[in-house]
Design an enzyme around this catalytic site. Structure first.
Site, PDB file in Angstrom:
ATOM      1  N   ASP A   1      -7.477  -2.789  10.927  1.00  0.00           N
ATOM      2  CA  ASP A   1      -7.943  -3.854   9.937  1.00  0.00           C
ATOM      3  C   ASP A   1      -8.195  -5.038  10.777  1.00  0.00           C
ATOM      4  O   ASP A   1      -8.540  -6.143  10.175  1.00  0.00           O
ATOM      5  CB  ASP A   1      -6.704  -4.146   8.807  1.00  0.00           C
ATOM      6  CG  ASP A   1      -7.333  -4.638   7.638  1.00  0.00           C
ATOM      7  OD1 ASP A   1      -8.646  -4.400   7.523  1.00  0.00           O
ATOM      8  OD2 ASP A   1      -6.463  -5.218   6.697  1.00  0.00           O
TER       9      ASP A   1
ATOM     10  N   LYS B   1       0.719  -1.098  -0.077  1.00  0.00           N
ATOM     11  CA  LYS B   1       0.143  -0.116   0.157  1.00  0.00           C
ATOM     12  C   LYS B   1       0.809   1.140   0.015  1.00  0.00           C
ATOM     13  O   LYS B   1       2.013   1.362   0.534  1.00  0.00           O
ATOM     14  CB  LYS B   1      -0.862   0.135   1.315  1.00  0.00           C
ATOM     15  CG  LYS B   1      -1.908  -1.088   1.306  1.00  0.00           C
ATOM     16  CD  LYS B   1      -2.660  -0.890   2.803  1.00  0.00           C
ATOM     17  CE  LYS B   1      -3.595  -2.099   3.010  1.00  0.00           C
ATOM     18  NZ  LYS B   1      -4.737  -1.891   2.201  1.00  0.00           N
TER      19      LYS B   1
ATOM     20  N   ARG C   1      -9.839 -11.600   2.921  1.00  0.00           N
ATOM     21  CA  ARG C   1     -10.621 -12.915   2.567  1.00  0.00           C
ATOM     22  C   ARG C   1      -9.822 -14.149   2.567  1.00  0.00           C
ATOM     23  O   ARG C   1     -10.516 -15.423   2.922  1.00  0.00           O
ATOM     24  CB  ARG C   1     -11.011 -12.590   1.280  1.00  0.00           C
ATOM     25  CG  ARG C   1      -9.899 -12.534   0.059  1.00  0.00           C
ATOM     26  CD  ARG C   1     -10.406 -11.772  -1.183  1.00  0.00           C
ATOM     27  NE  ARG C   1     -10.437 -10.262  -1.092  1.00  0.00           N
ATOM     28  CZ  ARG C   1     -11.077  -9.365  -1.879  1.00  0.00           C
ATOM     29  NH1 ARG C   1     -11.177  -9.939  -3.233  1.00  0.00           N
ATOM     30  NH2 ARG C   1     -10.801  -8.112  -1.580  1.00  0.00           N
TER      31      ARG C   1
END
Length: 497
Positions: free
Chosen positions: A289, A278, A352
């Site tokens: 997060d 990032k 995920r």
């Protein structure tokens, strides 16, 4: 916290001590001027004509009145216009904004005249819940995260006294809401903690210390145990950090239970993006997060404290997504605990991946429902803004019950499209599924990825909380620190299951 806070109930009769404040609400209507006149007359306080004119003006909705004629020393007048724009968040947001301002006022006690439930048809399900929103607002306004400030002002004592015709009811509401908000604050403390301190191990340590006191069993699966269980998805994402990955399993088992619910929370304590790194600006909020995992911890803490009759299994995979020679790479294929393989197209779509193993584990526990929470995608905030979470499920009943709880608590949800057409967007030529789809519909394809790892016979909802879990400017209680989103929502959901 701003103050050493206490809240108590009293009857309608007002009795003031020294250095007291009073909060009084007026419902906008034809008799507003007379009601204001009668209110001041009841204290024999003179009115300031200019202040009164200003308060009655439709453009203004509040007035702070300072008295030199006796107690209360300060009176906070607030208008409530019960129209199409009025919401159940009114009192919560008002008190969250009021409380920090009291630091500059020498007040020891704030008396609140709770307005009649009958003034707000259709907005609160009961007078009990109206009062609960007031107590929530007081607690939310008192929250701070300033533990790393080298200079702190000593905290003063502040007591709120809620006046209502049913004193016993108010006392019960205060007791219950104090438990809920203590859990919300615990979640907020976890989410606001810098990643240099809140490693996966520290997250597990604090959770175990807090929840075992309430009879919740906390099991921590370390790296060796994850390897034994072939949880390669969690191991891959956490492989580049000096802080080893782990998975927490929380078990709350009341004496009697209506249902068995699995709550799964993303616990990425820091996300650099991995090799798909990032930019710096995007990393600044990545200590948060793990907000999904924090929500699960807070929900179970509240459920145990309130002794809710619902069995809960909490599953939280905890990792840091970092960079070194052991980092997983775009192009890798990971065989998850379910046996399904994942093609890695972007290491910054890591949440995920870790949830794949966690959802598979949760499914194996055969719960009646699975609900997961994750700051999963920026795409959901693009779609819905930051004040609402995205809900993904094929189960209409589950969706309705979650939506009802969200609307009531003002931790709102919006049900997103979840047709199987979107599955084609995450097909892989070399694995069972890809961890990234095309640019469009990114929040939906992320949810469809997770669906691969959930038992299709179990009702399941995925909540993408990437917007409302992070601090934002739209409410008085969300401005300065990450929000603890989801705990109030889930307590209400579990109470009505």
């Amino acid at each position: 916290m701003h103050f050493n806070l206490s809240i108590k109930a009293e009857s309608d009769k007002l009795k003031f001590g020294d250095e007291a404040g009073l909060v009084k609400f007026f419902i906008e209507g034809e008799n507003l001027e007379k009601l204001v006149d009668d209110f001041f007359a009841s204290f024999s306080f003179p009115q300031n004509f200019i202040q009164k004119k200003s308060f009655l003006d439709k453009k203004n909705n509040s007035l702070t009145y300072y008295s030199s004629f006796g107690e209360p020393s300060v009176i906070f007048l607030k208008k409530a216009k019960v129209d199409k724009d009025f919401s159940s968040d009114f009192f919560r947001d008002y008190f969250a904004g009021l409380l920090p301002t009291l630091k500059s006022k020498q007040i020891k006690t704030v008396h609140v005249v709770v307005p009649a439930f009958s003034h707000f048809p259709g907005h609160f399900i009961s007078d009990e819940y109206l009062i609960q929103t007031i107590v929530e607002g007081i607690h939310l306004g008192n929250y701070t995260f300033d533990k790393y400030k080298s200079e702190k002002n000593p905290k003063k004592n502040l007591q709120f006294v809620l006046h209502y015709s049913n004193k016993s009811l108010v006392s019960k509401v205060i007791e219950k809401t104090n438990q809920i908000m203590s859990a919300v604050h615990f979640t907020r403390d976890l989410v606001n903690e810098p990643a240099i301190t809140l490693t996966p191990q520290e997250f597990a340590k604090r959770t175990k210390s807090e929840l075992t006191k309430l009879g919740v069993k906390v099991t921590v699966m370390n790296k060796k145990e994850l390897q034994k269980r072939k949880m390669n998805a969690i191991l891959a994402v956490g492989g580049a950090s000096n802080h080893e990955p782990l998975m927490m399993v929380l078990e709350y088992k009341p004496k009697t239970s209506r249902k068995k619910i699995a709550l799964v929370g993303k616990g990425v304590t820091y996300d650099s993006g991995g090799l798909s790194i990032k930019p710096t600006q995007s990393m600044l909020e990545m200590k948060a997060d793990m907000a999904g995992g924090g929500c699960v911890v807070g929900t179970i803490r509240a459920a145990a404290a309130l002794k809710l009759p619902v069995e809960i299994i909490g599953v939280i995979p905890c990792v840091e997504n970092m960079i070194n020679g052991s980092a997983y790479k775009p192009g890798d294929v990971i065989v998850s605990a379910s046996g399904k393989s994942i093609e890695v197209k972007d290491t910054d779509a890591e949440g995920r991946i870790v949830l794949a193993d966690a959802l598979h584990y949760a499914s194996k526990q055969k719960p009646d429902e699975i609900i997961d929470f994750a700051t999963l995608t920026g795409a959901i905030a693009v779609a819905l803004g930051v004040i609402i979470a995205g809900m993904f499920t094929k189960n209409d009943d589950l969706a309705k019950r979650l939506n009802d709880a969200g609307n009531k608590t003002f931790e709102r949800l919006w049900r997103m499209p979840f047709w199987d057409d979107y599955k084609t967007m995450i097909k892989s030529e070399i694995a069972d599924v890809s961890n990234l789809g095309p640019r469009w519909g990114g929040a939906i394809t992320a949810g469809k990825f997770l669906e691969h790892f959930v038992d299709e016979k179990i009702p399941w909802a995925h909540l993408d909380i990437a917007g409302p879990a992070i601090k934002h400017e739209y409410n008085n209680y969300t401005k300065n620190w990450d929000t603890g989103y989801g705990v109030r929502l889930m307590v209400d959901y579990l109470e009505n299951i």
